[in-house]
Design an enzyme around this catalytic site. Structure first.
Site, PDB file in Angstrom:
ATOM      1  CB  CYS A 283      -0.574   0.029   1.035  1.00 37.34           C
ATOM      2  SG  CYS A 283      -1.998   1.333   1.657  1.00 37.34           S
TER       3      CYS A 283
ATOM      4  CB  CYS B 211      -0.969   4.069   8.097  1.00 37.92           C
ATOM      5  SG  CYS B 211      -2.579   4.552   6.580  1.00 37.92           S
TER       6      CYS B 211
ATOM      7  CB  CYS C 183      -0.465  -0.632   8.371  1.00 39.53           C
ATOM      8  SG  CYS C 183      -1.527  -1.517   7.401  1.00 39.53           S
TER       9      CYS C 183
ATOM     10  CB  CYS D  51     -16.107  -6.134   6.208  1.00 37.34           C
ATOM     11  SG  CYS D  51     -17.201  -5.680   7.241  1.00 37.34           S
TER      12      CYS D  51
ATOM     13  CB  CYS E 294     -18.651  -3.641   4.985  1.00 32.28           C
ATOM     14  SG  CYS E 294     -17.565  -2.238   5.367  1.00 32.28           S
TER      15      CYS E 294
ATOM     16  CB  CYS F   1     -18.242   1.110   8.709  1.00 32.29           C
ATOM     17  SG  CYS F   1     -16.981  -0.133  10.033  1.00 32.29           S
TER      18      CYS F   1
ATOM     19  NE  ARG G 283     -17.282  -4.662  12.642  1.00 33.22           N
ATOM     20  CZ  ARG G 283     -17.675  -3.830  11.648  1.00 33.22           C
ATOM     21  NH1 ARG G 283     -17.449  -3.141  11.004  1.00 33.22           N
ATOM     22  NH2 ARG G 283     -19.278  -4.229  11.303  1.00 33.22           N
TER      23      ARG G 283
END
Length: 330
Positions: free
Chosen positions: A54, A58, A61, A98, A129, A189, A261
């Site tokens: 990616c 972040c 991550c 998801c 999702c 979400c 959640r």
């Protein structure tokens, strides 16, 4: 029934946080029971449809191309494999499926792939999702037309602390995507992560951002950081579990109609910790052995936990086609 508010101030949220812990949890459970069935948990399954490399940075991550987390990158998986996984999720009791891709944003060449996936999973009777990174308005509209129910795009942390965690996209970029999702007619979400090295003021700031959106997110994941070797936050000091549960309880009170959640980090909790989180208003979780790339409490453990606590899984809602058949046979 308490009114749903979108004008929460930081001072009000701070007052909630600073209540005695048991008073806060008790109030959160009262609010929860005004809006949801007691002892009922919405169960989701999360599948990575494209893993690693990616371009975002972040700091938590393992999928970021900026860090050496030893994660083995994988190309996007075949649609039939996704459908097979979705069928297993439905059979195991999940009501929502998801799908996540490690993209900054989906390219146009990716859209036929994800749109087909949405249609196929939706046809199984599952809520759908996706989390694919940033969206433009056209992409959001096409996902909605294909049948996507929810789009996940977390704010992660407060506006003030955000640049300490991510520099490759802005906080407002995230809010813009949420606007596109909402304008397209999908459910939102969006939540965040605690334990990033932030302080309580940042947790207050995150919840205020979510609770003052024009419409509250229908689903609010409250993750606890899972430190991953090779990422900048690998050695961050662990946040106390009671602070995580405080955050869940405050989220329940200020967003009373949202699913809250209990998400990443749950695998490290004891059964009693999880029971306390449910008491604080958490009523959704991910089941399965993995959350994208991090460990998760497995399906078998969850069944044992549900039996121990007397919890039941929320049933998948019938599709439009199923409702039509039922109406014709009535």
């Amino acid at each position: 029934m308490p009114l749903v508010r979108n004008d929460w101030t930081r001072e009000e949220i701070q007052t909630l946080y600073e209540q005695p812990f048991l008073d806060l949890v008790f109030k959160a459970q009262q609010v929860h029971r005004n809006h949801f069935e007691a002892n009922t948990i919405q169960v989701s399954t999360l599948l990575s449809i494209k893993t690693g490399k990616c371009p975002e940075d972040c700091k938590y991550c393992s999928q970021s191309a900026h860090y050496d987390s030893k994660l083995e990158a994988e190309k996007r998986i075949a649609v039939d494999k996704v459908i097979s996984e979705a069928k297993e999720a439905l059979a195991s009791g999940s009501s929502r499926f998801c799908m996540g891709a490690a993209w900054r944003n989906p390219h146009e060449r990716d859209m036929p792939y994800v749109l087909e996936m949405v249609k196929e999973v939706k046809a199984l009777g599952l809520e759908t999702c996706m989390t694919l990174g940033m969206l433009n308005q056209s992409q959001a509209e096409r996902l909605h037309e294909a049948g996507l129910d929810y789009y996940n795009h977390n704010l992660d942390t407060s506006r003030e602390y955000y640049s300490h965690i991510i520099t490759t996209r802005t906080f407002d970029d995230r809010l813009n995507t949420l606007d596109h999702v909402r304008n397209a007619g999908m459910k939102v979400c969006s939540g965040g992560i605690v334990g990033l090295g932030e302080n309580r003021n940042d947790r207050i700031g995150l919840l205020q951002e979510l609770a003052t959106l024009p419409t509250h997110p229908e689903s609010v994941p409250i993750n606890m950081l899972v430190p991953i070797d090779g990422t900048p936050l690998a050695e961050v000091e662990k946040l106390d579990v009671t602070e995580w549960i405080r955050t869940i309880a405050v989220a329940r009170i200020i967003m009373p109609q949202s699913y809250i959640r209990l998400s990443a980090g749950r695998e490290a909790l004891s059964d009693s910790d999880q029971a306390l989180a449910f008491m604080a208003g958490a009523n959704s979780l991910f089941s399965g052995e993995k959350l994208l790339t991090t460990p998760n409490a497995g399906e078998g453990k969850d069944k044992q936990l549900f039996n121990k606590l007397g919890l039941i899984a929320e049933k998948a809602k019938p599709t439009v086609a199923e409702l039509s058949v039922d109406a014709m046979s009535a």
